[in-house]
Design an enzyme around this catalytic site. Structure first.
Site, PDB file in Angstrom:
ATOM      1  N   TYR A 253      13.834  22.618  -5.721  1.00  0.00           N
ATOM      2  CA  TYR A 253      13.739  21.460  -4.696  1.00  0.00           C
ATOM      3  C   TYR A 253      13.732  20.105  -5.579  1.00  0.00           C
ATOM      4  CZ  TYR A 253      13.259  18.030  -0.875  1.00  0.00           C
ATOM      5  OH  TYR A 253      13.365  17.241  -0.078  1.00  0.00           O
TER       6      TYR A 253
ATOM      7  N   GLU B 218      18.770  13.892  -1.535  1.00  0.00           N
ATOM      8  CA  GLU B 218      18.101  15.270  -1.749  1.00  0.00           C
ATOM      9  C   GLU B 218      18.925  16.309  -2.335  1.00  0.00           C
ATOM     10  OE1 GLU B 218      17.263  17.362   1.986  1.00  0.00           O
ATOM     11  OE2 GLU B 218      15.203  17.665   1.483  1.00  0.00           O
TER      12      GLU B 218
END
Ligand code: GDP
Ligand code: MN
Length: 389
Positions: free
Chosen positions: A110, A198
């Site tokens: 992530y 992101e």
């Protein structure tokens, strides 16, 4: 403004950030064969382009081994209403599907850059445990989340990127791919005046390549004046009416109720919506004509409100401050003449030259109900909407 995944990946590609080979987006199944060809040898991944995460679990991400499978998925996906935990019950209509070459995933990580208001700086949030929602991870294993503040002028420093890479459990070889990638992702964040970039998941392929498998970018609307490319792009979240409103300088957001509201000032518009709700009604929209609304804008506002077939009554609530009430009354009358007003109209004016304004409206012979206060106006509008429903 939020970018769709393919738009985010187009930006990434321009910055030299590794993304999977792509066949581009399609809007019709007929465009699929060409897209598959552009993406290269299968398997491929078909991804619904909607502004919401959680598509994987909701059927918006499908891996196709053969062109036949791909066709089947594309047919199902284009035109479907995708409901994910982020879309709300009604879901989002899938108009575009991204066709990428599928990746072989060895690891999912992530990575994101967000604006941290408390820090007053961008902060990188990263984790060795990608794929799942970061909110969920923050809840179950907060210690697995790494944070690194970034200086907005200097960008990400190499030592910071290295430290993060090793903390994410990457090998030396992967860290050497991670450092330039993270630096470029921060550069995207800063260059685009973003408040979110992101990559979830950021993957390590079976061949040991670091690749951005997904991409999400949200930018700050207040910076659109210096983001020419973004400003000229139609906002996929805006409805046609909202786009028309924006063009004429009116803030408009469509809602579910049946009372069309025309108000000047965002604060008064919110108060009007609350008062309508308190009176037992439900507003059809938020509409702020702005402080210096002219007759033409009032006319446009009427047109925009009446485009919504749900509207059963219109409530005009204007405070004449800089703008005098008689000028506003003239605007309302001009607009009413031009627009076929086929629902009850309730008008409440207050402020500078209010009596002159009210007199103008009364003398016009136009059918409308004048109200003395916001509470009075809201009750009258709710009653009017009810009587025609
Ligand atoms: P999201 O659910 O909307 O965030 O969509 P993502 O693009 O993140 O995809 C969701 C999940 O689908 C990923 O976490 C992967 O596990 C899987 N996925 C997406 N693309 C591929 C791919 O090319 N290959 C493989 N093996 N899995 C993929
Ligand atoms: Mn994702």
């Amino acid at each position: 403004m939020k970018l769709l995944e393919f738009e985010a990946k187009d930006v990434f590609r321009k910055y030299g950030i590794a993304v999977p080979p792509t066949g581009g987006v399609i809007e019709k199944t007929a465009q699929l064969p060409a897209a598959l060809k552009r993406a290269g040898k299968g398997p491929w991944v078909l991804k619904a382009q909607v502004l919401a995460g959680g598509r994987g679990k909701a059927g918006g991400v499908k891996i196709a081994k053969t062109p036949k499978d791909a066709k089947e998925y594309a047919e199902k996906m284009i035109g479907m209403k995708l409901v994910t935990h982020q879309t709300g019950g009604k879901g989002l209509l899938v108009k575009q599907v991204l066709v990428d070459k599928a990746s072989n995933i060895a690891r999912e990580l992530y990575f994101s850059v967000v604006l941290d208001r408390k820090e007053g700086r961008p902060v990188i949030i990263a984790s060795a445990e990608g794929g799942m929602e970061i909110e969920e991870l923050a809840h179950t294993r907060p210690e697995a989340i790494l944070k690194e503040p970034v200086d907005p002028v200097r960008g990400l420093e190499p030592y910071q990127a290295r430290k993060l890479g090793f903390a994410m459990g990457l090998s030396a070889d992967l860290v050497s791919q991670f450092v330039p990638m993270a630096t470029k992702l921060v550069k995207v964040f800063l260059d685009l005046d973003a408040n979110l970039v992101e990559v979830n998941p950021l993957i390590v392929t079976d061949k040991g390549q670091l690749v951005a498998l997904d991409g999400k970018v949200a930018t700050d609307d207040n910076a659109l004046f210096r983001q020419k490319d973004l400003a000229s792009r139609p906002d996929p979240e805006a409805s046609p009416v909202e786009r028309q409103a924006k063009k004429v300088g009116i803030s408009y957001v469509g809602l579910d109720g049946n009372i069309g509201c025309m108000v000047n000032g965002a604060g008064l518009a919110m108060a009007t919506m609350d008062t309508v709700a308190l009176a037992g009604g439900s507003p059809a929209n938020f509409l702020d004509v702005g402080g210096g609304a002219n007759a033409q804008q009032v006319t446009s506002a009427f047109q925009i409100i009446l485009k919504d077939p749900k509207v059963k009554a219109v409530l005009v609530n204007i405070f004449g401050g800089i703008m005098r009430c008689d000028t506003i009354a003239e605007g309302v009358l001009a607009a009413a003449k031009k627009v076929k007003l086929n629902v009850p109209l309730v008008v409440r004016l207050e402020g500078t030259r209010v009596q002159e304004g009210k007199d103008l409206l009364k003398r016009s012979g136009l059918k409308m109900t004048l109200a003395d206060s916001l509470w009075d106006a809201a009750q009258k509008a709710v009653a009017a909407a009810g009587s025609v429903a």
